[in-house]
Design an enzyme around this catalytic site. Structure first.
Site, PDB file in Angstrom:
ATOM      1  N   CYS A  52       4.928  10.303 -14.272  1.00  0.00           N
ATOM      2  CA  CYS A  52       4.355   9.013 -14.813  1.00  0.00           C
ATOM      3  C   CYS A  52       3.796   8.968 -16.092  1.00  0.00           C
ATOM      4  CB  CYS A  52       3.064   8.885 -13.567  1.00  0.00           C
ATOM      5  SG  CYS A  52       1.823   9.911 -13.906  1.00  0.00           S
ATOM      6  N   CYS A 108      -3.385  23.156 -22.818  1.00  0.00           N
ATOM      7  CA  CYS A 108      -4.800  22.789 -22.887  1.00  0.00           C
ATOM      8  C   CYS A 108      -4.927  21.400 -22.001  1.00  0.00           C
ATOM      9  CB  CYS A 108      -5.339  22.621 -24.134  1.00  0.00           C
ATOM     10  SG  CYS A 108      -7.096  22.151 -24.538  1.00  0.00           S
TER      11      CYS A 108
END
Length: 131
Positions: A99, A119
């Site tokens: 997405c 991260c």
């Protein structure tokens, strides 16, 4: 994998303000504020926007940076890496392959076996615990 496409208005209706800001507008949650930063629960982390499986808890480690850190995404094409030159820096952005949700960034300072540190903002994730 089929791409999931929605308008910004559609995303805004389905996400809470923090999720929308980070996932769709490429924001960042404050360090040490995310619900998964210190989580040790075994399971699979999914994209909050489309439920695509992204990271396994077995690759999560404590980097001390203030965000959940993983040394590898799930096998296959769960995430896509994109060059990011925003804020006067050159970084590699990590987005959901399904997405295009902004998840965070990847850095070359992680542990073996990859040497990478993905991260990732907690607000972009939903942990599905192992049974």
């Amino acid at each position: 994998m089929d791409k999931l496409q929605k308008t910004l208005e559609e995303w805004k209706e389905m996400l809470d303000p923090a999720q929308y800001s980070v996932c769709r507008l490429k924001g960042t949650e404050r360090p040490f504020s995310g619900k998964y930063n210190d989580t040790k629960t075994a399971g699979v982390y999914h994209c909050i926007c489309c439920n695509e499986a992204l990271f396994d808890s077995t690759t999560k480690f404590d980097s001390g940076c203030g965000w959940p850190s993983f040394y590898a995404p799930l096998e296959g094409s769960a995430v896509v890496e994109v060059r990011d030159v925003s804020h006067g820096m050159i970084r590699t952005e990590v987005v959901c392959a399904r997405c295009d949700a902004h998840l965070g960034h990847v850095f070359p300072d992680g542990p073996p076996p990859t040497g990478l540190r993905y991260c990732i903002n907690s607000v972009c994730l939903e942990l599905v615990p192992r049974e």
